[in-house]
Design an enzyme around this catalytic site. Structure first.
Site, PDB file in Angstrom:
ATOM      1  CG  HIS A 150      -0.347   0.293   2.518  1.00 20.05           C
ATOM      2  ND1 HIS A 150      -0.051  -0.678   3.440  1.00 20.05           N
ATOM      3  CD2 HIS A 150       0.031   1.462   3.098  1.00 20.05           C
ATOM      4  CE1 HIS A 150       0.464  -0.133   4.517  1.00 20.05           C
ATOM      5  NE2 HIS A 150       0.527   1.164   4.340  1.00 20.05           N
ATOM      6  CG  ASP A 188      -0.266  -3.957   2.531  1.00 19.43           C
ATOM      7  OD1 ASP A 188       0.122  -3.462   1.457  1.00 19.43           O
ATOM      8  OD2 ASP A 188      -0.468  -3.270   3.552  1.00 19.43           O
ATOM      9  CB  SER A 266       3.383   1.048   6.377  1.00 22.62           C
ATOM     10  OG  SER A 266       2.256   1.301   7.171  1.00 22.62           O
TER      11      SER A 266
END
Length: 421
Positions: A150, A188, A266
């Site tokens: 993402h 992801d 992330s």
């Protein structure tokens, strides 16, 4: 043994009253002794008692108990017999079961040089202010970087399309342009590649299957573009299901930790105390503290294998079953509710069969209990998923138990799951 205990009367005129404790020694001749002439406060009634019975306190007597070692007193009564200041150069645990002083330091030092900052400097509309969007880990000296999808891939298309121009910054401030090689939107997970004339520092990959709730882990990354940030915590759960988090679609499992994760973390690594990457941090619960989630590294490795085998496509099997793990207490409760419930001690309950699915065509029914699958005994859902993982299109036999202990053998052919996002 105490050699002599002498209590002196408080001096007159002292309102609170004090005792002076003297000649208090331990049994070891070379060990530390407790300090002498220690003043302690006493109340008026006890002071009066001392005044009337002063003779007994000048006598020798022995107390019948074992003398503890000087180390015992030093550890449990540090004010009375203080330990020497810790030597930070010695990586030793203070006692059994404790972390070593440099455990987290060493783990961070092992993985830290391979943790990178990922930025976008240009999107599909043209140049833009440099914006840190995530972190990543160099897992091969050739410049292969593990991160999350993402951060760098366009979710609006099933194809691997970069959001824009990617700039990767190493901890030593070197910068490289990154290219998106592969991305899997379901897990992801993504792979970015940079080119360097010299080998780059890379992290070791560990095994997430060896983790247990309570194990220490650290999260490394660049939250809010703050370079080289380290947080630590413990593993809260090793198999948090996507359904527990309200995530629909294909079943996924995550590592849950209480490491602090913020915007920009992330894609950064979750590392064990051996400095090995055991997960990829991808999300947190915004409305709560200490609820962070990572993709297990074992899952990442399997996805990488599919990248090599199928290009950017990750093939996932689909049975069309809703499944539920059974244990002894749940089985006992179900038997109390339904006398026809089969006599089993383990297995996976099927509460729902999707119409038209491979499982429906194979003859699965609501209430079936899978006790064998693919020729192996079954205790939990994960075992079934591991068996069908690379068996798309391959017939598999399932042994199920039904009401009144009826045993049925079924043959199911897994299909590829539809993962359009």
């Amino acid at each position: 043994m105490f050699r002599r205990l002498l209590l002196q009367h408080p001096r007159r005129g002292v309102a609170t009253g004090f005792l002076a404790l003297t000649a208090f020694t331990l049994g070891s001749s070379d060990g530390p002794s407790l300090p002498t002439n220690v003043a302690i406060s006493i109340c008026d009634p006890f002071r009066q008692f001392l005044s009337s019975t002063s003779s007994i306190f000048s006598q020798d007597f022995t107390l019948p108990f074992s003398v503890f070692s000087p180390e015992f007193f030093a550890r449990h009564f540090p004010t009375a017999c203080p330990l020497p200041p810790p030597d930070s150069s010695k990586d030793v645990a203070c006692c059994s079961g404790c972390l070593k002083r440099n455990s987290i330091v060493k783990a961070a030092a092992a993985a830290g040089p391979s943790v990178v900052n990922i930025c976008l400097t240009e999107d599909v509309y043209g140049p833009m202010p440099i914006m840190g969007i995530g972190s990543g880990t160099i897992i091969d000296p050739d410049g292969t970087i593990l991160t999350c999808a993402h951060c760098i891939a366009d979710f609006s298309s099933r194809q691997v399309i970069s959001k824009g121009k990617i700039v990767v910054t190493l901890p030593d401030e070197r910068t490289f342009e990154g290219i998106v090689v592969n991305a899997d939107f379901v897990s992801d997970v993504a792979v970015v590649k940079i080119h360097s004339e010299t080998p780059l520092p890379s992290a070791r990959l560990g095994s997430s299957s060896k983790l247990h709730p309570g194990d220490w882990v650290i999260a490394l990354g660049h939250p809010l573009s703050l370079q080289n940030t380290i947080t630590s915590g413990i593993v809260s759960c090793v198999d948090r299901k996507s359904s527990d988090l309200g995530l629909e679609g294909i079943r996924r499992e995550y590592l849950q930790t209480n490491c602090a994760i913020n915007e920009g973390n992330s894609g950064g690594p979750l590392v064990n105390l051996d400095g090995e990457v055991v997960g990829v941090n991808i999300m947190k619960v915004i409305t709560a503290d200490g609820l962070s989630f990572a993709v297990p590294i074992d899952t990442v490795i399997k996805i990488f294998e599919q990248f090599r085998k199928n290009g950017s496509r990750v093939v996932r099997p689909w049975l069309g079953l809703s499944m539920f793990d059974l244990n002894e207490r749940i089985i006992l409760q179900l038997k109390e509710r339904d006398a026809s419930f089969p006599n089993v001690t383990k297995g996976v309950l099927v509460p729902l069969v999707i119409p038209g699915s491979p499982a429906d065509r194979a003859g699965f029914q609501q209430g079936d209990i899978v006790i064998e699958f693919g020729g192996r005994p079954i205790r939990e859902i994960k075992e079934i998923m591991d068996i069908v993982e690379d068996k798309v299109g391959v017939p598999l036999e399932a042994l199920v138990k039904r009401s009144n202990n009826k045993t049925v053998t079924l043959t199911v052919v897994p299909e590829e799951a539809y993962t359009d996002m």
